[in-house]
Design a protein around this motif. Sequence first.
Motif, PDB file in Angstrom:
ATOM      1  N   ARG A  66       1.254  84.308 -35.805  1.00 37.76           N
ATOM      2  CA  ARG A  66       1.426  85.263 -37.179  1.00 37.76           C
ATOM      3  C   ARG A  66       0.956  86.543 -37.021  1.00 37.76           C
ATOM      4  NH1 ARG A  66      -1.690  80.511 -38.926  1.00 37.76           N
ATOM      5  NH2 ARG A  66      -0.333  78.873 -39.653  1.00 37.76           N
ATOM      6  N   PHE A  67       0.184  86.917 -35.894  1.00 44.35           N
ATOM      7  CA  PHE A  67      -0.129  88.353 -35.743  1.00 44.35           C
ATOM      8  C   PHE A  67       1.068  88.988 -34.926  1.00 44.35           C
ATOM      9  CE2 PHE A  67      -4.070  86.202 -36.581  1.00 44.35           C
ATOM     10  CZ  PHE A  67      -4.857  87.027 -37.203  1.00 44.35           C
ATOM     11  N   GLY A  68       1.989  88.252 -34.312  1.00 47.69           N
ATOM     12  CA  GLY A  68       3.060  88.934 -33.891  1.00 47.69           C
ATOM     13  C   GLY A  68       3.149  88.649 -32.360  1.00 47.69           C
ATOM     14  N   VAL A  69       2.145  87.759 -31.868  1.00 45.16           N
ATOM     15  CA  VAL A  69       1.947  87.491 -30.456  1.00 45.16           C
ATOM     16  C   VAL A  69       2.948  86.628 -29.962  1.00 45.16           C
ATOM     17  CG1 VAL A  69       0.576  86.487 -28.793  1.00 45.16           C
ATOM     18  CG2 VAL A  69      -0.653  88.099 -30.570  1.00 45.16           C
ATOM     19  N   HIS A  70       3.491  86.845 -28.890  1.00 44.98           N
ATOM     20  CA  HIS A  70       4.563  85.670 -28.436  1.00 44.98           C
ATOM     21  C   HIS A  70       4.594  85.711 -26.945  1.00 44.98           C
ATOM     22  CE1 HIS A  70       7.195  89.013 -27.275  1.00 44.98           C
ATOM     23  NE2 HIS A  70       6.698  89.466 -28.181  1.00 44.98           N
TER      24      HIS A  70
ATOM     25  N   VAL B  66      -2.578  81.184 -24.067  1.00 46.41           N
ATOM     26  CA  VAL B  66      -2.641  80.688 -22.465  1.00 46.41           C
ATOM     27  C   VAL B  66      -2.046  81.999 -21.627  1.00 46.41           C
ATOM     28  CG1 VAL B  66      -2.124  79.339 -20.899  1.00 46.41           C
ATOM     29  CG2 VAL B  66      -2.810  78.508 -22.942  1.00 46.41           C
ATOM     30  N   GLY B  67      -2.803  82.585 -20.921  1.00 44.62           N
ATOM     31  CA  GLY B  67      -2.332  83.549 -19.999  1.00 44.62           C
ATOM     32  C   GLY B  67      -3.024  84.307 -19.208  1.00 44.62           C
ATOM     33  N   GLY B  68      -2.742  85.528 -18.434  1.00 45.51           N
ATOM     34  CA  GLY B  68      -3.597  86.025 -17.653  1.00 45.51           C
ATOM     35  C   GLY B  68      -4.432  87.225 -18.305  1.00 45.51           C
ATOM     36  N   GLU B  69      -5.442  87.668 -17.513  1.00 43.83           N
ATOM     37  CA  GLU B  69      -6.356  88.518 -18.291  1.00 43.83           C
ATOM     38  C   GLU B  69      -5.745  90.021 -18.297  1.00 43.83           C
ATOM     39  OE1 GLU B  69      -9.961  88.527 -15.873  1.00 43.83           O
ATOM     40  OE2 GLU B  69     -10.307  86.634 -16.372  1.00 43.83           O
ATOM     41  N   ALA B  70      -6.124  90.712 -19.469  1.00 42.02           N
ATOM     42  CA  ALA B  70      -5.659  92.177 -19.583  1.00 42.02           C
ATOM     43  C   ALA B  70      -5.684  92.987 -18.393  1.00 42.02           C
ATOM     44  CB  ALA B  70      -5.954  92.635 -20.857  1.00 42.02           C
TER      45      ALA B  70
ATOM     46  N   ARG C 130      -5.944  92.365 -15.383  1.00 38.66           N
ATOM     47  CA  ARG C 130      -5.323  91.943 -14.401  1.00 38.66           C
ATOM     48  C   ARG C 130      -3.646  92.038 -14.681  1.00 38.66           C
ATOM     49  NH1 ARG C 130      -8.045  90.211  -9.877  1.00 38.66           N
ATOM     50  NH2 ARG C 130      -6.164  89.424  -9.017  1.00 38.66           N
ATOM     51  N   ARG C 131      -3.410  92.732 -15.595  1.00 39.86           N
ATOM     52  CA  ARG C 131      -2.016  93.056 -16.001  1.00 39.86           C
ATOM     53  C   ARG C 131      -1.530  91.874 -16.448  1.00 39.86           C
ATOM     54  NH1 ARG C 131       0.083  97.649 -11.691  1.00 39.86           N
ATOM     55  NH2 ARG C 131      -0.987  99.226 -12.587  1.00 39.86           N
ATOM     56  N   GLY C 132      -2.194  90.981 -16.990  1.00 41.69           N
ATOM     57  CA  GLY C 132      -1.679  89.584 -17.372  1.00 41.69           C
ATOM     58  C   GLY C 132      -0.752  89.565 -18.430  1.00 41.69           C
ATOM     59  N   VAL C 133      -0.009  88.545 -18.482  1.00 43.62           N
ATOM     60  CA  VAL C 133       0.967  88.363 -19.699  1.00 43.62           C
ATOM     61  C   VAL C 133       0.783  86.799 -20.300  1.00 43.62           C
ATOM     62  CG1 VAL C 133       2.727  89.462 -18.656  1.00 43.62           C
ATOM     63  CG2 VAL C 133       2.788  87.101 -18.222  1.00 43.62           C
ATOM     64  N   ILE C 134       1.372  86.712 -21.652  1.00 42.13           N
ATOM     65  CA  ILE C 134       1.141  85.643 -22.414  1.00 42.13           C
ATOM     66  C   ILE C 134       1.977  84.326 -21.796  1.00 42.13           C
ATOM     67  CG2 ILE C 134       0.961  84.454 -24.510  1.00 42.13           C
ATOM     68  CD1 ILE C 134      -1.262  86.389 -24.120  1.00 42.13           C
TER      69      ILE C 134
ATOM     70  N   ILE D 122      29.249  61.151 -34.400  1.00 49.78           N
ATOM     71  CA  ILE D 122      28.111  60.679 -34.723  1.00 49.78           C
ATOM     72  C   ILE D 122      26.926  61.003 -34.057  1.00 49.78           C
ATOM     73  CG2 ILE D 122      26.537  58.539 -35.128  1.00 49.78           C
ATOM     74  CD1 ILE D 122      28.922  58.796 -37.249  1.00 49.78           C
ATOM     75  N   PRO D 123      25.839  61.798 -34.293  1.00 50.92           N
ATOM     76  CA  PRO D 123      24.889  62.065 -33.664  1.00 50.92           C
ATOM     77  C   PRO D 123      24.220  61.189 -32.738  1.00 50.92           C
ATOM     78  CG  PRO D 123      24.433  62.769 -35.918  1.00 50.92           C
ATOM     79  CD  PRO D 123      25.479  61.601 -35.912  1.00 50.92           C
ATOM     80  N   THR D 124      24.381  61.559 -31.314  1.00 49.30           N
ATOM     81  CA  THR D 124      23.560  60.489 -30.322  1.00 49.30           C
ATOM     82  C   THR D 124      22.774  61.679 -29.260  1.00 49.30           C
ATOM     83  OG1 THR D 124      25.479  60.757 -28.866  1.00 49.30           O
ATOM     84  CG2 THR D 124      25.406  58.986 -30.560  1.00 49.30           C
ATOM     85  N   ILE D 125      22.861  62.815 -29.654  1.00 53.75           N
ATOM     86  CA  ILE D 125      22.082  63.661 -28.704  1.00 53.75           C
ATOM     87  C   ILE D 125      20.747  64.082 -29.277  1.00 53.75           C
ATOM     88  CG2 ILE D 125      22.216  65.805 -27.198  1.00 53.75           C
ATOM     89  CD1 ILE D 125      24.342  63.655 -26.581  1.00 53.75           C
ATOM     90  N   LEU D 126      19.754  63.941 -28.497  1.00 52.88           N
ATOM     91  CA  LEU D 126      18.113  64.648 -28.972  1.00 52.88           C
ATOM     92  C   LEU D 126      18.003  65.716 -28.131  1.00 52.88           C
ATOM     93  CD1 LEU D 126      18.577  61.457 -29.899  1.00 52.88           C
ATOM     94  CD2 LEU D 126      16.082  61.629 -29.841  1.00 52.88           C
ATOM     95  N   HIS D 127      17.398  66.931 -28.794  1.00 49.57           N
ATOM     96  CA  HIS D 127      16.711  67.675 -27.889  1.00 49.57           C
ATOM     97  C   HIS D 127      15.293  67.790 -28.566  1.00 49.57           C
ATOM     98  CE1 HIS D 127      15.178  72.074 -27.125  1.00 49.57           C
ATOM     99  NE2 HIS D 127      15.682  71.699 -26.177  1.00 49.57           N
ATOM    100  N   VAL D 128      14.515  67.624 -27.692  1.00 49.42           N
ATOM    101  CA  VAL D 128      12.897  67.395 -27.850  1.00 49.42           C
ATOM    102  C   VAL D 128      12.218  68.401 -27.178  1.00 49.42           C
ATOM    103  CG1 VAL D 128      10.821  65.811 -27.821  1.00 49.42           C
ATOM    104  CG2 VAL D 128      13.091  64.667 -27.789  1.00 49.42           C
ATOM    105  N   ASP D 129      11.551  69.337 -28.115  1.00 49.82           N
ATOM    106  CA  ASP D 129      10.693  70.603 -27.782  1.00 49.82           C
ATOM    107  C   ASP D 129       9.430  70.377 -28.056  1.00 49.82           C
ATOM    108  OD1 ASP D 129      10.374  73.045 -26.655  1.00 49.82           O
ATOM    109  OD2 ASP D 129      11.726  73.948 -28.045  1.00 49.82           O
ATOM    110  N   MET D 130       8.453  70.513 -27.227  1.00 45.94           N
ATOM    111  CA  MET D 130       7.020  70.458 -27.821  1.00 45.94           C
ATOM    112  C   MET D 130       6.738  71.648 -28.177  1.00 45.94           C
ATOM    113  SD  MET D 130       6.585  67.400 -26.594  1.00 45.94           S
ATOM    114  CE  MET D 130       4.819  67.540 -27.115  1.00 45.94           C
ATOM    115  N   ASP D 131       5.745  71.974 -29.299  1.00 42.25           N
ATOM    116  CA  ASP D 131       5.423  72.848 -30.113  1.00 42.25           C
ATOM    117  C   ASP D 131       4.444  73.730 -29.267  1.00 42.25           C
ATOM    118  OD1 ASP D 131       7.245  72.374 -31.825  1.00 42.25           O
ATOM    119  OD2 ASP D 131       5.901  71.125 -33.160  1.00 42.25           O
ATOM    120  N   ALA D 132       4.491  74.791 -28.959  1.00 41.36           N
ATOM    121  CA  ALA D 132       3.409  75.904 -28.186  1.00 41.36           C
ATOM    122  C   ALA D 132       2.728  74.998 -27.107  1.00 41.36           C
ATOM    123  CB  ALA D 132       2.527  76.333 -29.179  1.00 41.36           C
TER     124      ALA D 132
END
Length: 397
Positions: free
Chosen positions: A54-58, A35-39, A41-45, A5-15
């Motif tokens: 939807r634009f392929g950004v991740h 949210v990320g660093g400036e381009a 300064r070689r930042g990452v998302i 019987i399901p008793t385990i929950l996985h809660v994940d906040m969206d973005a």
Amino acid sequence: MAAGIPTILHVDMDAFYASVELRDRPHLAGRPVCVGGEASRRGVISAASYEARRFGVHSAMSTARAQSLCPDLVLLPADFEKYTAVSRQIMGIFTSYTPLVEPLSLDEAFLDVAGCERLHGDAVTIGRAIKADILSETGMVASIGIAPTKFVAKLASDLEKPDGFVVITADRVREVLDPLPVSKIFGVGDRTAKRLAALGVERIEQLASRGRDEVLHEFGATGAWIHDLAHGIDPRRVTPGRQEKSHGMERTFPEDVSDRGELRKLLYEFCDSVAFTLRERGLRGRTVTIKARYWNFRTVTRSHTLSQPTSLGPRLFATARDLLERVPQGPLRLLGVQVGALEDVRAPRQAELFGEPLLAPEDERATKAQAGMDALRKKYGKAMVKPASAMRDDGVS
């Protein structure tokens, strides 16, 4: 509850990070936000809203690449103090329903609600209540998966994102797992997926249909693990108070750095900051690792394990400095240090052979001095107290 019987929950906040920023900036609703660093300064998302995705950004994508994919991208700096405060609110909601909460990060956790029926109802009722509480108390949206095991619950939370709520009972596990790619199995990375594909195994159903001994022979202990997961078998329990295994920091430079004096100076700052955080959390570590990434993205790591765990910055730096000497010369775009094999400072320490002290006299003095410096930092800020060596122009010797 009965087995299965399901008793385990996985809660994940969206973005999560992006969603916190959108909550506080409602005028940005509907726009692609990251949210990320400036381009420059070689930042990452760090996080991307679903509009940006939807634009392929991740996440983990370079900011420069993200902006080329989405010219109208709204880039916001990270505010980890704010994200941590929201995370504490969410974790507080979890513990109001069950003491069995295992945080995985700021924005996700496993919960085991077995035995909570009399107080709060069954797992589905609790899941819906938690989802509603998170929305009303924080303004955030969560996706929740409910299943008999941790693996299937985590899988379920990802099936209908964002704002998902998926329940997988024991009799539906096979139905849900079979059509999914083997890459959905925890422990199947790109290399393992390619090896499985070479054997004609691309879907979980195909892996499950193989004999366990056959998969064990081909992949060793990993084979037994992924074969069990392909059948929905996961004996792991929800473990509250899950201890952090490592802590570190790294920096990507605006321009490549070759000067070893400057790199040593940066390493000292990293070790000092990491050590301060470890002391605040009541932890100490034994394994020091440095990571260096060159201009051409080639990455090397060097590690050393200390005879005794520590949370003293100078000790960590002494090891990191020696490790840097083992890194080939060349212009670096990134440098980082990580301390692993962490343990609680209250854990007993193994005495040395022949009755040698656990701490050398100089370490005892350093520990006392460090306690005084920490008190000043907590009162006046981290930047208030710095060793003179960290401020020299020629780097730390």
